[in-house]
Design a protein around this motif. Structure first.
Motif, short mmCIF file in Angstrom:
data_model
loop_
_atom_site.label_atom_id
_atom_site.label_comp_id
_atom_site.label_asym_id
_atom_site.label_seq_id
_atom_site.Cartn_x
_atom_site.Cartn_y
_atom_site.Cartn_z
N LYS A 7 46.92 34.47 43.57
CA LYS A 7 47.92 35.30 44.25
C LYS A 7 48.01 36.68 43.60
O LYS A 7 48.35 37.66 44.28
CB LYS A 7 49.28 34.61 44.24
CG LYS A 7 49.90 34.46 42.86
CD LYS A 7 51.29 33.83 42.97
CE LYS A 7 51.95 33.72 41.59
NZ LYS A 7 53.30 33.11 41.68
N TYR A 8 47.71 36.76 42.31
CA TYR A 8 47.75 38.06 41.63
C TYR A 8 46.62 38.96 42.13
O TYR A 8 46.82 40.16 42.36
CB TYR A 8 47.64 37.86 40.12
CG TYR A 8 48.76 37.02 39.56
CD1 TYR A 8 50.07 37.51 39.51
CD2 TYR A 8 48.51 35.73 39.08
CE1 TYR A 8 51.10 36.73 39.01
CE2 TYR A 8 49.54 34.94 38.58
CZ TYR A 8 50.83 35.44 38.55
OH TYR A 8 51.85 34.66 38.06
N ALA A 9 45.43 38.38 42.27
CA ALA A 9 44.31 39.15 42.82
C ALA A 9 44.61 39.57 44.26
O ALA A 9 44.29 40.69 44.67
CB ALA A 9 43.04 38.31 42.77
N ASN A 10 45.23 38.68 45.01
CA ASN A 10 45.59 38.97 46.40
C ASN A 10 46.55 40.16 46.46
O ASN A 10 46.37 41.09 47.26
CB ASN A 10 46.22 37.73 47.03
CG ASN A 10 46.38 37.86 48.53
OD1 ASN A 10 46.03 38.87 49.12
ND2 ASN A 10 46.90 36.83 49.16
N GLN A 11 47.57 40.13 45.61
CA GLN A 11 48.56 41.20 45.60
C GLN A 11 47.97 42.51 45.10
O GLN A 11 48.40 43.59 45.51
CB GLN A 11 49.75 40.79 44.72
CG GLN A 11 50.56 39.64 45.30
CD GLN A 11 51.57 39.09 44.31
OE1 GLN A 11 51.61 39.48 43.15
NE2 GLN A 11 52.39 38.14 44.76
N LEU A 12 46.96 42.42 44.23
CA LEU A 12 46.33 43.62 43.68
C LEU A 12 45.38 44.27 44.69
O LEU A 12 45.36 45.50 44.85
CB LEU A 12 45.56 43.26 42.41
CG LEU A 12 44.82 44.41 41.70
CD1 LEU A 12 45.82 45.42 41.16
CD2 LEU A 12 43.94 43.86 40.59
#
Length: 262
Positions: free
Chosen positions: A98-103
């Motif tokens: 989810k962090y990569a998605n948000q980034l």
């Protein structure tokens, strides 16, 4: 009985397709014969076919049609492969983290609505008429569908497979390569089909401005000298190559779906 039905359906499909092509060519002949469009701008179909065959062996703008096609396909291959090599891993990573998605999402959303042809002036400023300009334009056309379809395919993978792999000690790279990627192959290939179409169309737009060879470049030279048969020959070449690319990817899609069902 089923085999007979399939044979009949295939025969009926071929019949209707042939009728459609024949109707189109007949209408084309009628328009030229009745002088509804000046012949300078719409030659007879057989004249376009003759010019197409002629261009295969006789150079125009420095190269034969085969060489122009090879030049275009090389640019397309670089841009398309680059889009696949970047888009597939990013799509898998976004589905897993989810962090990569948000980034990644804000940056991706800001560029995916920019039409590939809008990148042409930017590519011309950066690369001139070199190979880098068309590759950038193709990449910007082909990249979004690859990433989106990869993400959508991976996000719907059953979470129990990921949990089982994590319990066995799999890290993110192995989760992406051995769980998400195999399960997402049909969706990925579907995305590649869309990407190939957009990338091929983007290539022609790029070659109209930032290239010194290729089918699009040949068409521009034909338009400048008011040689409609050359322009239409280029259009035929574009359509045939695009159809071939789609047929190959369609077969790969069928194979992937069949393999997944096994």
């Amino acid at each position: 009985m089923m085999a007979n039905n399939e044979y009949l359906n295939r025969g009926e499909s071929v019949l209707w397709t042939s009728m459609g092509i024949a109707s189109f060519i007949s209408f084309w002949y009628l328009m030229v014969t009745l002088d509804l469009v000046p012949k300078q701008f719409l030659p007879y179909p057989h004249e376009v076919l003759s010019k197409f065959i002629h261009l295969l062996t006789e150079p125009f703008s420095g190269f034969t049609l085969w060489t122009h096609i090879a030049s275009s396909f090389l640019r397309f291959s670089y841009g398309f492969l680059l889009a696949a090599l970047i888009g597939i891993p990013l799509g898998l990573l976004m589905a897993l983290s989810k962090y990569a998605n948000q980034l990644i999402t804000p940056f991706f959303e800001s560029i995916r609505f920019v039409a590939p042809i809008a990148w042409v002036p930017f590519a011309a400023l950066w690369f001139g008429t070199g190979i880098g300009g068309p590759i950038l334009v193709i990449f910007m056309g082909a990249f979004p569908p690859v990433l989106i379809n990869t993400y959508r395919g991976a996000i719907h993978v059953d979470k129990k497979y990921l949990e089982a792999a994590r319990m066995l000690g799999a890290k993110k790279f192995r989760l992406m390569a051995e769980v998400l990627f195999p399960a997402s192959i049909p969706s990925i290939i579907a995305g590649l089909r869309i990407s190939a179409g957009l990338g091929w169309q983007s290539l022609v737009g790029a070659e109209l401005i930032v290239a010194s060879s290729g089918v699009g470049y040949m068409m521009v030279k034909g338009q400048a000298s008011i040689q409609t048969d050359i322009v239409m020959s280029g259009m035929i070449a574009i359509g045939l190559i695009g159809l071939l690319i789609d047929v190959l990817l369609r077969q790969a899609e069928k194979f992937a779906i069949h393999y997944k069902e096994i």
